[in-house]
Write a protein that holds these residues in place. Structure first.
Motif, short mmCIF file in Angstrom:
data_model
loop_
_atom_site.label_atom_id
_atom_site.label_comp_id
_atom_site.label_asym_id
_atom_site.label_seq_id
_atom_site.Cartn_x
_atom_site.Cartn_y
_atom_site.Cartn_z
N UNK A 107 14.21 15.41 -12.05
CA UNK A 107 13.34 15.69 -10.91
C UNK A 107 12.31 14.59 -10.66
N UNK A 108 11.87 13.93 -11.71
CA UNK A 108 10.92 12.85 -11.53
C UNK A 108 11.55 11.70 -10.74
N UNK A 109 12.79 11.35 -11.08
CA UNK A 109 13.50 10.30 -10.35
C UNK A 109 13.81 10.73 -8.92
N UNK A 110 14.10 12.02 -8.74
CA UNK A 110 14.43 12.52 -7.40
C UNK A 110 13.24 12.35 -6.45
N UNK A 126 13.08 6.19 -0.11
CA UNK A 126 13.92 6.12 1.09
C UNK A 126 13.07 6.30 2.34
N UNK A 127 12.13 7.23 2.29
CA UNK A 127 11.26 7.46 3.45
C UNK A 127 10.39 6.24 3.72
N UNK A 128 9.82 5.65 2.67
CA UNK A 128 8.97 4.47 2.84
C UNK A 128 9.77 3.30 3.41
N UNK A 129 10.95 3.05 2.85
CA UNK A 129 11.77 1.94 3.35
C UNK A 129 12.18 2.16 4.81
N UNK A 162 0.83 -1.21 0.00
CA UNK A 162 0.00 0.00 0.00
C UNK A 162 0.86 1.26 0.00
N UNK A 163 1.93 1.26 0.81
CA UNK A 163 2.80 2.43 0.85
C UNK A 163 3.50 2.65 -0.48
N UNK A 164 3.91 1.54 -1.13
CA UNK A 164 4.51 1.67 -2.46
C UNK A 164 3.52 2.26 -3.45
N UNK A 165 2.26 1.83 -3.37
CA UNK A 165 1.24 2.39 -4.25
C UNK A 165 1.01 3.87 -4.00
N UNK A 166 0.95 4.23 -2.72
CA UNK A 166 0.75 5.66 -2.38
C UNK A 166 1.93 6.49 -2.86
N UNK A 167 3.14 5.97 -2.68
CA UNK A 167 4.33 6.68 -3.15
C UNK A 167 4.28 6.90 -4.65
#
Length: 570
Positions: free
Chosen positions: A273-276, A283-286, A250-255
């Protein structure tokens, strides 16, 4: 599809005639789990009633795999009765999964190659996937065939240009994790690659596919988890679909969905910027997942204690790498690994100039070869994916009019095999007492002695435990066993090994404390060292042991059941 399916069925028929189609321990235990579901109709109760470690054993296996067997059983039950109907279900459901596998496989080959291949080349591709096709043999009711179907569906979503392919990716990701974690690395690489392509190719269809994937993960992960596992998804179980994995999906989907919104709101077309945004959010999700679920830092199987690891897992050959398997004389594992090496080399030589999605699919398949080099148990998935590239390889060979790529693909595994022969020292492999504990000379024998006892708890070697579990369930008796060979049964396995293997009397008494009887089968004379498992060696040879008393003075079968005197047992 007809050629794919017909060739696969011929392979299964050949294997059945050859006599090598053997059910695994997982197939056997899955049958017991489904039988229990048919008996009590309790979808969310995954407790195996025939085990006591001494605590209850709760299976991590998904009901999603059980469902088609239950439905087919219900379909035939009015005419055949439940037992026969379930036998029919076990026979026909794996080939039904093969139909789905064949349809997905043909469509994957068409997407990879750009057009439908010739019948002969398609048949060669199927033959090359022989070791994957075997998972669809009738009565192979373990979850690996379902996992391969879901992995094919995931890969088809990755490579297909269909406008709703992202929904297929999302659904297959959720269901794959629900069925088992073996495909989690492939799902992670595929979703990561999809995110990168969505960021790097803003003018292509990849951003749309990425967004639909993320929306599907956000919307469906929790409902599907609740439907399959109930309230278990709010608990922490690192080895099954539960809070850690639901949160990750779910967090990956939200990200991903959030990143796509930022891209569109900011009007960013540049990949940087898209990759950034993706990398920063990732990093925050992990970090959040790492902090939220410290129980999973040791991996999905932290419950496997040192004793179970030493005497069980370290002796399972599919957990070994190819070099170790070769040193023990496991030639089939060696052959499989070398074939995968050959296929991955020739596949990488054929994808030059192809779409990025084809490269991503081959990267997923190559990851399977790397994982197989780590543990042979991972061979099934690259064995299914890499043959999909054979039609493309044949096209490249015809265009180049040279056999150099093919020669390289053959030379590398040959060189590797010669290196094994020169540098790997054969260790040999003779049967030990631990190996005899996995066998069962009571199989198909008379077990009626068990039925004469009041409700009891048994300690038994693993091979006999499987046979007794089947007997207990089919007879409806209330007896319980210490363990079967599954990671969540590690506490019971530790008690079994302390009983049969260790020489410390006090540790043996502690291990036997929750149990009433020891059951063993008498085995033929052998050359195995009895010091490896002194109690098992003594009892399986017909000998006596202080504190253990045969309930049947004159045995009528190989089965021995001995009552435990907890005060005097040594």
């Amino acid at each position: 599809m007809a050629v794919f399916l017909t060739t696969a069925i011929c392979l299964l028929g050949f294997d059945a005639i050859n006599g090598s189609a053997v059910q695994s321990v997982d197939d056997f235990a899955r049958r017991l789990q489904i039988t229990d579901l048919l008996a009590d109709d309790d979808w969310y109760d995954l407790t195996w009633p025939f085990l006591a470690m001494p605590g209850p054993y709760v299976s991590p296996w998904s009901r999603l795999v059980d469902l088609p067997y239950v439905l087919v059983t219900w379909l035939f039950q009015p005419a055949l009765g439940q037992d026969t109907a379930f036998a029919v279900a076990r026979f026909i459901v794996p080939p039904l999964w093969l139909v789905a596998y064949a349809w997905l496989g043909v469509n994957l080959i068409r997407e990879i190659r750009g057009k439908t291949p010739g019948l002969r080349v398609l048949a060669i591709s199927v033959v090359a996937s022989y070791f994957a096709i075997l998972e669809f043999m009738p009565n192979r009711i373990d979850h690996h065939n379902v996992q391969m179907v879901l992995l094919f569906a995931f890969c088809l979503g990755i490579i297909s240009p269909h406008r709703h392919a992202g929904i297929l990716i999302g659904i297959s990701s959720i269901l794959s994790v629900a069925v088992g974690l073996e495909c989690a690395p492939y799902i992670a690489v595929g979703l990561g690659g999809l995110a990168i392509l969505g960021a790097m190719q803003p003018q292509s269809h990849m951003p749309r596919k990425f967004v639909w994937t993320c929306i599907t993960l956000v919307v469906l992960t929790l409902p599907v988890g609740l439907l399959l596992n109930g309230n278990t998804i709010f608990q922490t179980h690192c080895d099954a679909l539960s809070a850690p994995w639901v949160s990750a999906l779910a967090a990956g989907g939200i990200l991903g969905a959030g990143s796509a919104l930022v891209w569109r709101w900011a009007g960013w077309e540049s990949p940087l910027p898209r990759m950034a945004i993706l990398m920063g959010g990732g990093i925050i999700v992990l970090a959040g997942l790492w902090l939220a679920f410290p129980e999973c830092h040791a991996g999905p199987y932290p419950m496997v204690n040192e004793t179970a690891h030493t005497y069980w897992l370290d002796h399972v050959m599919q957990e070994k790498d190819p070099i170790t398997a070769f040193s023990y004389g496991e030639q089939m594992f060696t052959l499989i690994f070398l074939a995968l090496i050959s296929l991955v080399i020739v596949a990488w030589q054929s994808v030059k100039g192809q779409r990025p999605e084809v490269f991503l699919l081959l990267l997923i398949a190559s990851l399977g070869v790397i994982l197989t080099a780590w543990q042979m148990r991972n061979y099934r998935f690259p064995a299914a994916l890499l043959p999909l590239f054979i039609p493309l390889v044949v096209d490249k060979l015809r265009q180049s009019e040279t056999l150099r790529p093919l020669m390289l693909a053959l030379a590398a595994p040959i060189a590797l095999f010669l290196s094994f022969q020169i540098f790997v020292k054969p260790q040999g492999r003779s049967l030990s007492m631990i190996d005899y504990m996995r066998g069962d000379t009571c199989l198909s024998g008379d077990l009626s002695l068990v039925d004469t006892l009041p409700p009891s708890r048994f300690v038994a070697p693993f091979g006999l435990s499987l046979t007794l579990a089947d007997h207990i369930q089919s007879s409806g008796s209330p007896h319980r066993l210490a363990a079967l060979q599954f990671h969540r049964a590690s506490p019971g396995m530790e008690r079994i090994f302390r009983t049969f293997i260790l020489t410390d009397t006090e540790l043996r008494r502690q291990a036997l404390e929750p149990y009433d009887y020891i059951a063993v089968c008498v085995i033929p004379e052998n050359d195995a060292d009895p010091k490896i498992a002194p109690l098992y060696a003594r009892l399986s040879s017909g000998g006596d042991w202080p504190g253990l008393e045969d309930i049947q003075k004159e045995r009528t079968s190989r089965l021995r059941i001995l009552k435990i005197d907890h005060d005097t047992v040594e």
